[in-house]
Design a protein around this motif. Structure first.
Motif, PDB file in Angstrom:
ATOM      1  N   GLY A  28      44.580  39.922  40.096  1.00 56.93           N
ATOM      2  CA  GLY A  28      43.870  39.839  41.369  1.00 56.93           C
ATOM      3  C   GLY A  28      42.459  39.330  41.183  1.00 56.93           C
ATOM      4  O   GLY A  28      41.998  38.449  41.918  1.00 56.93           O
ATOM      5  N   ALA A  29      41.776  39.859  40.161  1.00 54.85           N
ATOM      6  CA  ALA A  29      40.388  39.439  39.940  1.00 54.85           C
ATOM      7  C   ALA A  29      40.327  37.970  39.568  1.00 54.85           C
ATOM      8  O   ALA A  29      39.471  37.225  40.058  1.00 54.85           O
ATOM      9  CB  ALA A  29      39.772  40.297  38.848  1.00 54.85           C
ATOM     10  N   LEU A  32      40.827  35.879  42.478  1.00 55.34           N
ATOM     11  CA  LEU A  32      39.591  35.879  43.268  1.00 55.34           C
ATOM     12  C   LEU A  32      38.622  34.826  42.750  1.00 55.34           C
ATOM     13  O   LEU A  32      37.873  34.229  43.507  1.00 55.34           O
ATOM     14  CB  LEU A  32      38.962  37.276  43.174  1.00 55.34           C
ATOM     15  N   ARG A  41      41.469  33.266  48.551  1.00 53.66           N
ATOM     16  CA  ARG A  41      40.980  34.350  47.682  1.00 53.66           C
ATOM     17  C   ARG A  41      41.374  35.708  48.226  1.00 53.66           C
ATOM     18  O   ARG A  41      41.627  36.647  47.471  1.00 53.66           O
ATOM     19  CB  ARG A  41      39.466  34.284  47.582  1.00 53.66           C
ATOM     20  N   SER A  45      42.835  39.041  46.299  1.00 53.56           N
ATOM     21  CA  SER A  45      42.280  40.393  46.359  1.00 53.56           C
ATOM     22  C   SER A  45      43.331  41.381  46.837  1.00 53.56           C
ATOM     23  O   SER A  45      43.333  42.550  46.446  1.00 53.56           O
ATOM     24  CB  SER A  45      41.058  40.380  47.268  1.00 53.56           C
ATOM     25  N   THR A  48      45.294  43.006  43.911  1.00 51.80           N
ATOM     26  CA  THR A  48      44.659  44.185  43.324  1.00 51.80           C
ATOM     27  C   THR A  48      44.820  45.398  44.224  1.00 51.80           C
ATOM     28  O   THR A  48      45.131  46.494  43.767  1.00 51.80           O
ATOM     29  CB  THR A  48      43.159  43.927  43.125  1.00 51.80           C
ATOM     30  N   ASP A  49      44.592  45.163  45.509  1.00 53.72           N
ATOM     31  CA  ASP A  49      44.578  46.299  46.431  1.00 53.72           C
ATOM     32  C   ASP A  49      45.941  46.963  46.548  1.00 53.72           C
ATOM     33  O   ASP A  49      46.019  48.168  46.726  1.00 53.72           O
ATOM     34  CB  ASP A  49      44.148  45.824  47.824  1.00 53.72           C
ATOM     35  N   THR A  89      40.707  43.942  54.585  1.00 57.51           N
ATOM     36  CA  THR A  89      41.010  42.527  54.411  1.00 57.51           C
ATOM     37  C   THR A  89      41.106  41.829  55.756  1.00 57.51           C
ATOM     38  O   THR A  89      40.547  40.748  55.957  1.00 57.51           O
ATOM     39  CB  THR A  89      42.331  42.368  53.650  1.00 57.51           C
TER      40      THR A  89
ATOM     41  N   ALA D  18      35.257  40.005  39.294  1.00 56.19           N
ATOM     42  CA  ALA D  18      35.003  40.059  40.733  1.00 56.19           C
ATOM     43  C   ALA D  18      33.519  39.929  41.025  1.00 56.19           C
ATOM     44  O   ALA D  18      33.123  39.304  42.007  1.00 56.19           O
ATOM     45  CB  ALA D  18      35.554  41.361  41.316  1.00 56.19           C
ATOM     46  N   ALA D  34      34.512  40.129  47.623  1.00 59.67           N
ATOM     47  CA  ALA D  34      34.349  40.513  46.228  1.00 59.67           C
ATOM     48  C   ALA D  34      33.819  41.938  46.126  1.00 59.67           C
ATOM     49  O   ALA D  34      34.267  42.719  45.284  1.00 59.67           O
ATOM     50  CB  ALA D  34      33.421  39.534  45.527  1.00 59.67           C
ATOM     51  N   ALA D  37      36.617  44.227  46.697  1.00 61.27           N
ATOM     52  CA  ALA D  37      37.511  44.290  45.544  1.00 61.27           C
ATOM     53  C   ALA D  37      36.894  45.138  44.430  1.00 61.27           C
ATOM     54  O   ALA D  37      37.589  45.934  43.785  1.00 61.27           O
ATOM     55  CB  ALA D  37      37.787  42.872  45.041  1.00 61.27           C
TER      56      ALA D  37
END
Lengths: 139, 181, 147, 107
Positions: A28-29, A32, A41, A45, A48-49, A89, D18, D34, D37
């Motif tokens: 995920g990072a 991003l 992007r 994210s 990850t979430d 989000t 991030a 970011a 995140a």
């Protein structure tokens, strides 16, 4: 004997969950960082979430050693994340959309200018779009 | 009127009980009388404040959705896993083949919570994010063409509708009331 | 009212649990992390979340700014009077032991801490709400909104 | 124990990546995303730290952090995206923008 085998199974399962979760968190990072524009992007994210966080939390649940209170707390965190992360989000995406940030569309990722088509009736799209461009296009 | 009061009271009671359960799970002290008393007090206070702030309605205590939503979540978890793999592949592939799309789908859910559940489910599955929810329209940003699969997304919407329609029968009347406002 | 439907639904759903979490932090101050200050902030954060979703006006209608000073004073007085009570019962200021001197379980300590922490919590909650109202409730006509 | 350390390191690396996005921007929304995140990863980090040190009280803090992350994101967006915290955000923000275009000289 049985319990021991069970324990080692749980141990390896949580090891796997931690590894997979870490992989998805880093994925995920990295997404991003790599993806070309804001709207893409956002999806990275989301990785990850959702899956990254959930897998690591499930790994922790397996490691909680049957302590019900710990498991309950981890489940509450997971539930809370499940409710709030899509809303965050969505809110960011909605703010960007209303603020006139144009997405890159299509295979060739060309810049569109469709952004605030939702409210021709309510406000001045030109002003908003100009503002968004000004904010979005510094680099 | 009486029915309305009963529904409010029922929601109040259910909310208080649920909060009490959350308190016990958070606290973990089942044998300390003071903490249990404080728990009851806290649950009642929170439920009362929810009532006082005027948000003790079907969205804050979705009684009716309860049984169906768990099966829906199970299904949703699998969907989340699947679409996560697609997005992860895009991230790690050296040459990304993105083709972002904006699509619109209809949210046929009657209640607000149903619509919100649908939009949140779309956002929760990576690769599709609900950008805007206006009336019955959901605007979705999808990462690739494969992910911008309208029929699959509408299938999800039908599932939410089914969860929602297993709930109470008086939703129709609520929709009529809400439609005017 | 339609634009932020998702946010509103989730705020409605999470409002009560957040309040409960605040109270949990409040009352478990002597068993785990937490205490009055944190609890007050969490409790206020639920209302701030409500204000973010439903607007300042609506929040001020339900929780008028005029009652907040009373909460503040109540919290501070609870704190101070607990301390003075210790003074009157023959100990020092904020000496909880004298509240229940015969107890074997340090009941005095527990009661004193609870009262003081409750006072701190109420005071911090109302102070936070007041600050939020002052900052966020500014009229949008004040034109330096984009600094 | 080793897997906690590994997972912690992975999460920290993810946070650094991030943060790079948060610094690079380019738009406000990228930075907010970011930041959000980073917040999610911090929740995981707090949980992992709790397990690593054997103090499950960290989970309370993780829960609190999840809450604060949500509120902070919404508040930042509302403040910067709509320029105001008041109810009819869109109307007011458009009014503000219009008013501000001609009132920009004195600002």
């Amino acid at each position: 004997m049985m319990g021991e085998r069970m324990d080692s199974f749980i141990h390896y399962a949580s090891l796997f969950l931690f590894a997979a979760g870490s992989f998805f968190v880093i994925t995920g990072a990295l997404g991003l960082l790599r993806f070309p524009d804001f709207y893409t992007r956002m999806h990275a994210s989301g990785v990850t979430d959702t899956l990254g966080a959930d897998l690591i939390l499930w790994g922790m649940i397996l490691q909680a050693d049957g302590d019900w209170l710990l498991i309950a707390k981890l489940l509450i965190i997971m539930l809370f994340l499940m409710f709030t992360s899509p809303v965050s989000t969505h809110s960011i995406a909605h703010a960007a959309w209303v603020g006139g940030l144009n997405p890159l569309l299509g295979k060739d990722l060309k810049h569109s200018d469709i952004a605030p088509d939702r409210d021709e009736t309510k406000s001045a799209p030109e002003a908003q779009s100009a503002d968004g461009q000004h904010e979005g296009g510094t680099e | 009127m009486v029915k309305f009061l009963i529904s409010i009271a029922g929601r109040f009671i259910v909310l208080s009980l649920a909060l009490m359960v959350i308190w016990l799970l958070l606290s973990g002290y089942f044998d300390k009388t003071t903490l249990l008393v404080f728990g009851v007090f806290s649950a009642l206070l929170c439920a009362w404040l929810t009532l006082h702030m005027g948000i003790l309605d079907d969205d804050s205590v979705p009684l009716s959705v309860m049984p169906g939503i768990f099966f829906y979540w199970l299904w949703l978890f699998i969907e989340i896993g699947k679409s996560n793999f697609i997005v992860a592949m895009q991230v790690w592939s050296p040459k990304m083949s993105l083709s972002p799309q904006m699509i619109r789908v209809k949210a046929h859910q009657i209640s607000d919570s149903g619509k919100a559940t649908y939009a949140n489910s779309i956002t929760l599955t990576p690769g599709t994010v609900s950008v805007d929810l206006l009336g019955e329209d959901i605007l979705i940003h999808a990462l690739t063409e494969d992910l911008a699969d309208v029929s699959a997304i509408e299938d999800m919407g039908r599932k939410v509708c089914r969860v929602e329609s297993t709930m109470h029968p008086n939703l129709k009347t609520k929709a009529k009331e809400g439609g005017g406002a | 009212m339609m634009g932020h439907l998702i946010l509103r639904v989730v705020i409605k759903l999470l409002f009560a649990p957040i309040l409960l979490f605040g109270l949990y932090v409040q009352f478990h101050g002597d068993y785990g992390p937490g205490g009055g200050f944190q609890a007050g902030v969490i409790f206020a954060s639920a209302f701030i979340l409500f204000a973010l979703g439903f607007g300042i006006k609506e929040t001020q209608k339900r929780l008028p700014p005029t009652v907040l000073p009373f909460f503040m004073v109540f919290g501070l007085l609870l704190y101070a009077l607990t301390g003075v009570l210790g003074l009157f019962m023959g100990g020092n200021f904020l000496d909880y032991y004298v509240l229940a001197p015969d107890s074997h379980h340090n009941a005095g300590q527990h009661i004193g801490i609870l009262l003081v922490e409750f006072g701190v919590g109420v005071a911090v909650f109302s102070a936070m709400m007041t600050i939020f109202y002052f900052f966020a409730g500014r009229e949008p006509e004040i034109h330096d909104a984009d600094w | 124990m080793i897997m906690y350390v590994a997972a912690t390191i992975a999460v920290i690396v993810a946070i650094v990546i991030a943060l790079a996005r948060a610094i690079l921007g380019p738009s406000l929304y990228d930075r907010v995303l970011a930041g959000n995140a980073v917040g999610t990863k911090t929740i995981l980090l707090l949980g992992l730290m709790g397990f690593l040190t054997g103090r499950p009280e960290f989970l309370d803090i993780a829960l609190l952090y999840a809450l604060m992350n949500f509120i902070a994101t919404i508040a930042i967006l509302k403040f910067f995206g709509y320029r105001t915290m008041s109810p009819q955000m869109r109307d007011i923000s458009s009014r503000l923008r219009n008013g501000h275009n001609d009132g920009g000289a004195d600002g």
